[in-house]
Write an enzyme that holds these catalytic residues in place. Structure first.
Site, PDB file in Angstrom:
ATOM      1  N   GLU A  27       0.864  -1.207   0.172  1.00 55.45           N
ATOM      2  CA  GLU A  27       0.029   0.057   0.039  1.00 55.45           C
ATOM      3  C   GLU A  27       0.777   1.304   0.046  1.00 55.45           C
ATOM      4  O   GLU A  27       1.822   1.246   0.706  1.00 55.45           O
ATOM      5  CB  GLU A  27      -1.023   0.031   1.311  1.00 55.45           C
ATOM      6  CG  GLU A  27      -1.659   1.324   1.541  1.00 55.45           C
ATOM      7  CD  GLU A  27      -2.813   1.210   2.517  1.00 55.45           C
ATOM      8  OE1 GLU A  27      -3.577   2.281   2.436  1.00 55.45           O
ATOM      9  OE2 GLU A  27      -2.824   0.248   3.238  1.00 55.45           O
ATOM     10  N   ASN A  72      -6.503   1.708   2.683  1.00 54.82           N
ATOM     11  CA  ASN A  72      -7.405   2.972   2.768  1.00 54.82           C
ATOM     12  C   ASN A  72      -6.980   3.934   1.741  1.00 54.82           C
ATOM     13  O   ASN A  72      -7.735   4.760   1.213  1.00 54.82           O
ATOM     14  CB  ASN A  72      -6.855   3.710   4.041  1.00 54.82           C
ATOM     15  CG  ASN A  72      -7.557   2.796   5.518  1.00 54.82           C
ATOM     16  OD1 ASN A  72      -8.236   1.954   5.108  1.00 54.82           O
ATOM     17  ND2 ASN A  72      -7.580   3.170   6.434  1.00 54.82           N
ATOM     18  N   ASN A 172     -12.340  -0.732  -0.596  1.00 53.79           N
ATOM     19  CA  ASN A 172     -11.732  -1.073   0.443  1.00 53.79           C
ATOM     20  C   ASN A 172     -12.381  -0.796   1.742  1.00 53.79           C
ATOM     21  O   ASN A 172     -12.628   0.369   1.778  1.00 53.79           O
ATOM     22  CB  ASN A 172     -10.271  -0.785   0.508  1.00 53.79           C
ATOM     23  CG  ASN A 172      -9.473  -1.103   2.066  1.00 53.79           C
ATOM     24  OD1 ASN A 172      -9.045  -2.160   2.179  1.00 53.79           O
ATOM     25  ND2 ASN A 172      -9.447   0.013   2.809  1.00 53.79           N
ATOM     26  N   GLU A 173     -12.782  -1.682   2.554  1.00 53.47           N
ATOM     27  CA  GLU A 173     -13.228  -1.180   3.974  1.00 53.47           C
ATOM     28  C   GLU A 173     -14.233  -0.216   4.035  1.00 53.47           C
ATOM     29  O   GLU A 173     -14.321   0.983   4.900  1.00 53.47           O
ATOM     30  CB  GLU A 173     -11.980  -0.764   4.918  1.00 53.47           C
ATOM     31  CG  GLU A 173     -11.160  -2.118   5.403  1.00 53.47           C
ATOM     32  CD  GLU A 173     -10.255  -1.627   6.449  1.00 53.47           C
ATOM     33  OE1 GLU A 173     -10.052  -0.498   7.160  1.00 53.47           O
ATOM     34  OE2 GLU A 173      -9.362  -2.737   6.554  1.00 53.47           O
ATOM     35  N   TYR A 244      -6.717  -7.609  12.832  1.00 55.24           N
ATOM     36  CA  TYR A 244      -5.282  -7.430  13.160  1.00 55.24           C
ATOM     37  C   TYR A 244      -5.454  -7.648  14.833  1.00 55.24           C
ATOM     38  O   TYR A 244      -6.349  -7.407  15.387  1.00 55.24           O
ATOM     39  CB  TYR A 244      -4.845  -5.954  12.992  1.00 55.24           C
ATOM     40  CG  TYR A 244      -4.534  -5.522  11.579  1.00 55.24           C
ATOM     41  CD1 TYR A 244      -3.381  -5.883  10.894  1.00 55.24           C
ATOM     42  CD2 TYR A 244      -5.507  -5.009  10.951  1.00 55.24           C
ATOM     43  CE1 TYR A 244      -3.275  -5.464   9.746  1.00 55.24           C
ATOM     44  CE2 TYR A 244      -5.479  -4.392   9.388  1.00 55.24           C
ATOM     45  CZ  TYR A 244      -4.389  -4.754   8.837  1.00 55.24           C
ATOM     46  OH  TYR A 244      -4.159  -4.508   7.489  1.00 55.24           O
ATOM     47  N   GLU A 292      -6.300  -8.778   4.380  1.00 57.91           N
ATOM     48  CA  GLU A 292      -5.438  -8.059   5.370  1.00 57.91           C
ATOM     49  C   GLU A 292      -5.570  -8.880   6.792  1.00 57.91           C
ATOM     50  O   GLU A 292      -6.685  -8.949   7.263  1.00 57.91           O
ATOM     51  CB  GLU A 292      -6.231  -6.464   5.692  1.00 57.91           C
ATOM     52  CG  GLU A 292      -5.901  -5.360   4.466  1.00 57.91           C
ATOM     53  CD  GLU A 292      -6.118  -4.386   4.909  1.00 57.91           C
ATOM     54  OE1 GLU A 292      -5.803  -3.906   6.094  1.00 57.91           O
ATOM     55  OE2 GLU A 292      -6.607  -3.295   4.075  1.00 57.91           O
ATOM     56  N   GLN A 350       1.798  -5.589   6.071  1.00 52.97           N
ATOM     57  CA  GLN A 350       2.097  -5.480   4.832  1.00 52.97           C
ATOM     58  C   GLN A 350       3.384  -5.954   4.516  1.00 52.97           C
ATOM     59  O   GLN A 350       4.187  -6.558   5.250  1.00 52.97           O
ATOM     60  CB  GLN A 350       2.069  -3.872   4.403  1.00 52.97           C
ATOM     61  CG  GLN A 350       0.556  -3.068   4.366  1.00 52.97           C
ATOM     62  CD  GLN A 350       0.799  -1.427   4.269  1.00 52.97           C
ATOM     63  OE1 GLN A 350       1.684  -1.067   3.523  1.00 52.97           O
ATOM     64  NE2 GLN A 350      -0.260  -1.027   4.869  1.00 52.97           N
TER      65      GLN A 350
END
Length: 503
Positions: A27, A72, A172-173, A244, A292, A350
């Site tokens: 990213e 993001n 994304n999200e 996470y 992720e 990442q």
């Protein structure tokens, strides 16, 4: 002393160990791109600015697929900014991470890097501030052979043949209020369905990922998936999941049990997807793209963002991962493999510097973090068919999840090579004797036991000065007698047990 037992039989299969489970994520955040994979002028950079030391470590890590450019970041990204002559590209404010984006590294640079790294690209489209047309434009530029404005623009930029990108994320999200272009489930679901339909008109061969929840603790979790899939089920191939695990509170017993939560997360998403399938009379089973996941000391991010203004590629969440973190990552990989029938893609976030297995110093060396090792060895050895394991294990207590099994396992059988590999985590603070029943696989003998043990020095980290402080070690190879095998798993450890029927 407490002990555990494990029975393995080749008749009880889960599914193939899909190579796409061993994905990563690049990213435009912090120093993942600038100073990570790309650093013109670095002693290890090639003529295109790609760091060869990072490329070599990416290959060693065994990465199969890489998601790009976010995250993001993608929700405010204009892909056109990152193509064409670098000197003509605009500098932009990146609202996601409050930085200046130079666009020196863009689509074509990433595709060149992916080819050099030997990884499959997984592209994300911006459905935060953009929509159907922009997604189709990017796909046309990327995948159409030629004879149209955008495919010919790619050729003008020096890329004659289409890239043929097969995996695409529909945003994304977008359930998260932190996301630029945040939407309700109905808003996103409708937009994703229309985008998916149009993109498959441009290229019917692609596979699409709809946005699931940003994490299992979101207040809209499960209802978000249900609503989004009501709109998109017939048009997409995957629903995403992100999670996470934060060790910041020092609760080591709970962080070691993080895979319990990931396991429940996968089970819940599968149940929700299957409920929608039943309602719509869909026979096809949707898979999960767990694109992720990682350990992340999340409390450090706000301080990183608050202490500076608009700058280029600042250091963001460059966490130093401990030996305990490596055991947790190994256990999360076990969980992903154990759901190989429904998890078709997974990307650790990442790749470089930003909560990453690979760390670099600008102008200096690159090195392997502790979490590099369980990923690399699992990617190397998890080949073949994932088997159901039947562990019997003592429990230990956690404040977050209650009583949790000390032992977590998965097995992968490569019938053609005559190999069985057992991945096992001992979450407890004492050694765990393990008895394996392998009578369903006659003729096997143990050839290797590798272990990454955190019990003696749980806070140990790898640094530029000590890059190999945390690394797997060879442990005594157990003997196999009549299809039975006994081994001792060190306290707080991730283990690889390899067996073969070949002489």
């Amino acid at each position: 002393m407490r002990s555990a037992q494990l029975t393995i039989d080749p008749a009880f299969t889960i599914g193939p160990a899909d190579r796409r489970i061993f994905g990563s994520f690049v990213e435009h955040m912090g120093r993942c791109v600038y100073g990570g994979v790309y650093e013109p002028g670095h002693p290890q950079a090639d003529g295109r600015g790609l760091r060869r030391d990072v490329l070599a470590l990416t290959r060693e890590l065994g990465v199969s697929v890489v998601r790009y450019p976010g995250g993001n970041f993608v929700s405010g990204y204009r892909w056109e900014d990152g193509v064409g002559p670098v000197g003509d590209r605009p500098r932009r404010l990146d609202l996601a991470w409050k930085t200046i984006e130079t666009n020196a590294f863009g689509l074509n640079e990433f595709m060149t890097w992916a080819d050099e790294a030997g990884v499959e690209p997984m592209m994300a489209v911006n459905l935060g501030t953009r929509g159907v047309q922009e997604a189709c434009d990017l796909l046309e530029y990327t995948n159409h052979p030629g004879g149209t404005q955008l495919s010919d623009l790619r050729r003008k930029h020096g890329v004659e043949q289409p890239y043929g990108v097969r995996l695409w994320c529909l945003g994304n999200e977008l359930d998260g209020p932190w996301q630029v272009g945040h939407k309700t489930a109905d808003e996103y679901g409708r937009l994703a369905a229309e985008t998916a339909r149009a993109m498959k008109l441009v290229d019917p061969s692609i596979s699409l990922v709809a946005c699931g929840s940003s994490n299992r603790q979101m207040p809209t979790f499960a209802s978000w998936e249900a609503t989004v899939l009501e709109h998109t089920y017939e048009h997409v191939d995957y629903i995403s999941a992100h999670t996470y695990y934060d060790p910041s509170d020092g609760d080591r017993a709970s962080i070691l049990a993080s895979a319990v939560d990931m396991d429940a997360f996968i089970t819940d998403v599968v149940a929700t997807a299957d409920h929608v399938a039943a309602r719509q009379r869909q026979r096809r089973k949707l898979k999960i793209s767990f694109d992720e996941w990682n350990v992340w000391y999340q409390s450090r991010l706000r301080a990183d963002l608050d202490r500076r203004g608009w700058v280029e590629a600042p250091a963001l969440i460059e966490d130093d991962f401990t030996a305990v973190d490596a055991v947790v990552v190994g256990d999360l990989l076990i969980t992903l493999l154990r759901h190989a029938d429904r998890v078709g893609v997974a990307c650790q976030a990442q790749l470089a510097n930003v909560i990453a297995p690979i760390r670099t110093r600008t102008g200096g060396p690159a090195w392997r973090q502790s979490i590099f090792h369980p990923f690399a060895l699992t990617a190397r050895y998890a080949r073949g068919t994932v088997l159901r394991t039947e562990p019997v294990s003592p429990d230990y207590d956690t404040s977050r999840y209650g009583p949790v099994p000390a032992l977590d396992t998965v097995a992968v059988h490569d019938e053609e090579a005559g190999e069985l590999v057992v991945f096992a985590v001992n979450r407890s603070a004492e050694d765990l004797p393990l008895a394996l029943d392998l009578r369903g696989l006659p003729g096997l003998r143990a050839v290797e036991h590798l272990g990454l043990a955190a019990g003696d020095d749980p806070e140990a980290i790898n640094t530029e000065a000590e890059p190999d402080r945390v690394t797997p070690r060879a442990l005594p190879t157990p003997t196999t007698d009549g299809g039975r095998c006994s081994v001792r798993l060190p306290a707080v450890s991730w283990n690889v047990l390899r067996f073969t029927s070949r002489l």
